[in-house]
Each structure stands twice: as structure tokens, then as C-alpha cells.
Motif scaffolding. Structure first.
Motif, PDB file in Angstrom:
ATOM      1  N   GLU A   1      11.086  12.036 -11.091  1.00  0.00           N
ATOM      2  CA  GLU A   1      11.567  12.025 -12.466  1.00  0.00           C
ATOM      3  C   GLU A   1      12.054  13.411 -12.875  1.00  0.00           C
ATOM      4  N   GLY A   2      13.243  13.444 -13.449  1.00  0.00           N
ATOM      5  CA  GLY A   2      13.825  14.710 -13.864  1.00  0.00           C
ATOM      6  C   GLY A   2      14.520  15.469 -12.760  1.00  0.00           C
ATOM      7  N   CYS A   3      14.493  14.928 -11.532  1.00  0.00           N
ATOM      8  CA  CYS A   3      15.142  15.593 -10.395  1.00  0.00           C
ATOM      9  C   CYS A   3      16.484  14.932 -10.095  1.00  0.00           C
ATOM     10  N   ASP A   4      17.385  15.688  -9.518  1.00  0.00           N
ATOM     11  CA  ASP A   4      18.672  15.146  -9.080  1.00  0.00           C
ATOM     12  C   ASP A   4      18.553  14.755  -7.612  1.00  0.00           C
ATOM     13  N   LEU A   5      18.348  13.473  -7.379  1.00  0.00           N
ATOM     14  CA  LEU A   5      18.152  12.987  -6.018  1.00  0.00           C
ATOM     15  C   LEU A   5      19.487  12.755  -5.320  1.00  0.00           C
ATOM     16  N   LYS A   6      19.463  12.872  -4.005  1.00  0.00           N
ATOM     17  CA  LYS A   6      20.587  12.459  -3.181  1.00  0.00           C
ATOM     18  C   LYS A   6      20.430  10.974  -2.861  1.00  0.00           C
ATOM     19  N   LEU A   7      21.531  10.358  -2.452  1.00  0.00           N
ATOM     20  CA  LEU A   7      21.520   8.920  -2.193  1.00  0.00           C
ATOM     21  C   LEU A   7      20.464   8.504  -1.162  1.00  0.00           C
ATOM     22  N   PRO A   8      20.303   9.206  -0.018  1.00  0.00           N
ATOM     23  CA  PRO A   8      19.271   8.793   0.949  1.00  0.00           C
ATOM     24  C   PRO A   8      17.859   8.828   0.356  1.00  0.00           C
ATOM     25  N   ASP A   9      17.585   9.804  -0.526  1.00  0.00           N
ATOM     26  CA  ASP A   9      16.267   9.876  -1.158  1.00  0.00           C
ATOM     27  C   ASP A   9      16.042   8.681  -2.074  1.00  0.00           C
ATOM     28  N   LEU A  10      17.065   8.319  -2.818  1.00  0.00           N
ATOM     29  CA  LEU A  10      16.957   7.184  -3.730  1.00  0.00           C
ATOM     30  C   LEU A  10      16.777   5.877  -2.949  1.00  0.00           C
ATOM     31  N   GLN A  11      17.503   5.742  -1.852  1.00  0.00           N
ATOM     32  CA  GLN A  11      17.363   4.545  -1.019  1.00  0.00           C
ATOM     33  C   GLN A  11      15.959   4.443  -0.429  1.00  0.00           C
ATOM     34  N   GLU A  12      15.392   5.587  -0.039  1.00  0.00           N
ATOM     35  CA  GLU A  12      14.031   5.566   0.507  1.00  0.00           C
ATOM     36  C   GLU A  12      13.026   5.100  -0.543  1.00  0.00           C
ATOM     37  N   ILE A  13      13.160   5.605  -1.757  1.00  0.00           N
ATOM     38  CA  ILE A  13      12.244   5.199  -2.827  1.00  0.00           C
ATOM     39  C   ILE A  13      12.278   3.692  -3.020  1.00  0.00           C
ATOM     40  N   HIS A  14      13.473   3.153  -3.114  1.00  0.00           N
ATOM     41  CA  HIS A  14      13.577   1.740  -3.454  1.00  0.00           C
ATOM     42  C   HIS A  14      13.375   0.817  -2.260  1.00  0.00           C
TER      43      HIS A  14
ATOM     44  N   GLY B   1       0.786  -1.228   0.000  1.00  0.00           N
ATOM     45  CA  GLY B   1       0.000   0.000   0.000  1.00  0.00           C
ATOM     46  C   GLY B   1       0.817   1.277   0.000  1.00  0.00           C
ATOM     47  N   PRO B   2       0.193   2.372   0.431  1.00  0.00           N
ATOM     48  CA  PRO B   2       0.851   3.682   0.387  1.00  0.00           C
ATOM     49  C   PRO B   2       2.066   3.795   1.300  1.00  0.00           C
ATOM     50  N   GLY B   3       2.143   2.940   2.327  1.00  0.00           N
ATOM     51  CA  GLY B   3       3.316   2.921   3.184  1.00  0.00           C
ATOM     52  C   GLY B   3       4.382   1.973   2.693  1.00  0.00           C
ATOM     53  N   GLY B   4       4.166   1.379   1.507  1.00  0.00           N
ATOM     54  CA  GLY B   4       5.106   0.419   0.942  1.00  0.00           C
ATOM     55  C   GLY B   4       5.298   0.651  -0.544  1.00  0.00           C
ATOM     56  N   MET B   5       4.973  -0.367  -1.344  1.00  0.00           N
ATOM     57  CA  MET B   5       5.260  -0.344  -2.776  1.00  0.00           C
ATOM     58  C   MET B   5       4.595   0.824  -3.500  1.00  0.00           C
ATOM     59  N   VAL B   6       3.304   1.049  -3.270  1.00  0.00           N
ATOM     60  CA  VAL B   6       2.606   2.131  -3.966  1.00  0.00           C
ATOM     61  C   VAL B   6       3.192   3.490  -3.576  1.00  0.00           C
ATOM     62  N   GLY B   7       3.514   3.650  -2.300  1.00  0.00           N
ATOM     63  CA  GLY B   7       4.154   4.890  -1.870  1.00  0.00           C
ATOM     64  C   GLY B   7       5.491   5.094  -2.544  1.00  0.00           C
ATOM     65  N   GLY B   8       6.254   4.022  -2.710  1.00  0.00           N
ATOM     66  CA  GLY B   8       7.541   4.119  -3.396  1.00  0.00           C
ATOM     67  C   GLY B   8       7.385   4.490  -4.854  1.00  0.00           C
ATOM     68  N   GLN B   9       6.349   3.935  -5.488  1.00  0.00           N
ATOM     69  CA  GLN B   9       6.090   4.286  -6.889  1.00  0.00           C
ATOM     70  C   GLN B   9       5.721   5.759  -7.022  1.00  0.00           C
ATOM     71  N   ALA B  10       4.920   6.267  -6.079  1.00  0.00           N
ATOM     72  CA  ALA B  10       4.544   7.686  -6.107  1.00  0.00           C
ATOM     73  C   ALA B  10       5.779   8.576  -5.956  1.00  0.00           C
ATOM     74  N   LEU B  11       6.672   8.204  -5.045  1.00  0.00           N
ATOM     75  CA  LEU B  11       7.909   8.971  -4.876  1.00  0.00           C
ATOM     76  C   LEU B  11       8.778   8.908  -6.127  1.00  0.00           C
ATOM     77  N   ASP B  12       8.808   7.741  -6.755  1.00  0.00           N
ATOM     78  CA  ASP B  12       9.619   7.551  -7.956  1.00  0.00           C
ATOM     79  C   ASP B  12       9.106   8.435  -9.091  1.00  0.00           C
ATOM     80  N   LEU B  13       7.794   8.489  -9.265  1.00  0.00           N
ATOM     81  CA  LEU B  13       7.216   9.326 -10.313  1.00  0.00           C
ATOM     82  C   LEU B  13       7.498  10.807 -10.044  1.00  0.00           C
ATOM     83  N   ALA B  14       7.361  11.185  -8.788  1.00  0.00           N
ATOM     84  CA  ALA B  14       7.585  12.592  -8.430  1.00  0.00           C
ATOM     85  C   ALA B  14       9.039  13.007  -8.622  1.00  0.00           C
TER      86      ALA B  14
END
Length: 292
Positions: free
Chosen positions: A163-176, A148-161
Motif C-alpha cells: 500500500e502506497g508503493c508504486d509496484l511493477k506489473l510482475p509484483d502486482l501479478q504475484e500478489i494477485h 495459507g502463507p504460500g497462497g491467499m494469506v501470503g498474497g494478502q500480506a504482500l498486498d498490505l505491504a
């Protein structure tokens, strides 16, 4: 123990169980065809295998966890159908075959994903007769949180948001940790629930799954750069084309390969308390060196 034979047996058992999940209903034939098309398209079946083996190493019977394993794979498959849609990643190929919406149309693909998502929880309840009602309820809670939103779906929402941004490593780790890692951690937790595992066993398996989940994603990013289309079953370079931040983009290929190795070592170390951890150990190393 022959881990290759065990993997083949697990996959065969999962495939057989998945084929039995749905009965053709003529008035909804096209929907069921679309659901089966993606569910039975092959794949590594890593998540259901993890459910079954986690159950075994915790002293349970893998067959008792098959309902959980099938439900998890159905959730994973629905996420792939929706990920491939034009409004998401807009992919034409998945596992070497045309994506669901390319075959059945976008509307039916959306419904096929919805059908797999909701049917997964029916399967968990219907096909878990060997487990207690408390175990089934805990399994449903575990999978719903992970998906759900606290897991896979939430990660997908963060991933879509992102796109085109320069993420830092902690942000990328949180998404995945959400998008990829949540279902992998759920896999071992579901197996532990089915086995009635101890808290110590659950914690060790969670550490293991956390490490292989991150290593799995980093290896995915590596393969998007150096992999082959025919092996991956989808075009190489799709992340770069989509302007996505990846571990390779942030750390470079060599550093990513080293990180995969270290994470795999940490995953194996987490299994130290299990007398029969050979299969999970082998699986971790196999995943770290995969080419597809």
C-alpha cells in the motif's frame, strides 16, 4: 446444454448445502449468527461452482465434491470478513450489506472468520463420505496450501505491504496470483481430486483457472473505476482511496480490457481436451464481462 440453468442449479445446491453446515448452539448463538451472516449473504459462488463442474467434466459426480465446495466457500468468506476489518481494508459494505464487524463488532467478526476457517476442514472430512481417505487427505492438503502463507494469506500480506508503493506489473501479478488466484486454482484442483482425474486433466484445468483468476482480478480493478456502487455492493474507488497499485493504474482501462479478453481466450483454449467444456467456457466469458 443450458449453461444458465446449470449455473442456477449449482448455486441452489451450494446454498442448500451451506445452510446445512452449522447447527444452532444456544451457548454460542452470537458466534454462529455472525458466521452465517456472511456465509449466507449471497455472492456469485464462483469457487464452489468451479469445484462441482471440474469434478463433472473429469468424469466424477458433482455431489461427491460438495463437501470440498462448501469448505472452499467458507475459506473465501472468512477471508472477506477479515479483509473488511478496520485493520485491513476498513470497509463498511460487502455485497450491499453492512460488513460483519459493523453488525457484530470487531472481536466477534474476527472469531467468525476464525470459526469459518477451521470449520471448513471439518466439513471437508465430515461431508466427503463418497471419497476415499486418500482423496480427502489430498483435498485438505490442497486447500490448506491455497489458503495459507504460500497462497491467499501470503498474497494478502504482500498486498498490505505494498500500500502506497508504486509496484511493477510482475509484483502486482504475484500478489494477485496468491491473493485471488490461489483459491480459484484450488477450486478446479479440488474438483479434479474428487473425480479421480488424470494428470493431463488436472494440468488443463490449472491452466484454465490460472487465466480466469488473473482476468477476474483485472476485471475487479476495472470495475473499481467504472462500476456502480449498487451493482458492486461496495463503494467504487476504494482501491484508489487506499492508494493501492492496480492493473488499471499500471496499464490503463483500454489495455486492461484487452488483457481480460486475451486471458479469457487462453482459458478457453486450455479446455480443448474436454468433450464437455461448454459450461466452463461460458463461465469464463461471463466472468470477463461481469458488472459486479
Amino acid at each position: 446444454m443450458n449453461t444458465t440453468v446449470m449455473m442456477q442449479e449449482y448455486r441452489q445446491q451450494v446454498e442448500q448445502a451451506l445452510r446445512g453446515c452449522f447447527r444452532q448452539e444456544p451457548e454460542r448463538a452470537s458466534l454462529y449468527d455472525a458466521m452465517r451472516y456472511s456465509l449466507l449473504a449471497g455472492g456469485k459462488r464462483i469457487r464452489p461452482v468451479l469445484v462441482l463442474e471440474a469434478c463433472r467434466v473429469c468424469g466424477g459426480r458433482p455431489e461427491d465434491a460438495m463437501g470440498f465446495a462448501c469448505a472452499l466457500e467458507m475459506i473465501h468468506t472468512y477471508s472477506l470478513i477479515h479483509d473488511d476489518l478496520p485493520c485491513m481494508d476498513d470497509d463498511d459494505l460487502r455485497r450491499g450489506k453492512p460488513t460483519n464487524h459493523k453488525v457484530f463488532g470487531e472481536a466477534t467478526a474476527v472469531l467468525a472468520g476464525d470459526g469459518l476457517l477451521t470449520a471448513a476442514f471439518e466439513v471437508m472430512v465430515r461431508d466427503s463420505a463418497a471419497l476415499s481417505p486418500a482423496q480427502v487427505a489430498e483435498g485438505v492438503l490442497c486447500l490448506s496450501r491455497a489458503a495459507g502463507p504460500g497462497g491467499m494469506v501470503g498474497g494478502q500480506a504482500l498486498d498490505l505491504a505494498a500500500e502506497g508503493c508504486d509496484l511493477k506489473l510482475p509484483d502486482l501479478q504475484e500478489i494477485h496470483s496468491l491473493k485471488t488466484g490461489a483459491l480459484i486454482r484450488a477450486a478446479v484442483e479440488l474438483g479434479a481430486i474428487a473425480a479421480g482425474a488424470s494428470q493431463e486433466q488436472r494440468q488443463a484445468l490449472d491452466r484454465y483457472a490460472d487465466k480466469i483468476g488473473l482476468a477476474f482480478q483485472i476485471q475487479d480493478d476495472i470495475l473499481d473505476v467504472v462500476g456502480e456502487d449498487a451493482l458492486l455492493g461496495k463503494p467504487v474507488g476504494s482501491d484508489r482511496a487506499g492508494e493501492k497499485s492496480t492493473f488499471v493504474r499500471l496499464k490503463g482501462l483500454d489495455s486492461c480490457r484487452e488483457l481480460v479478453r486475451r486471458l479469457t481466450e487462453q482459458a478457453v483454449e486450455a479446455l480443448a481436451s474436454f468433450e464437455e467444456g461448454e459450461f466452463l467456457t461460458r463461465l469464463a466469458w461471463d466472468l470477463s464481462g461481469r458488472e459486479m
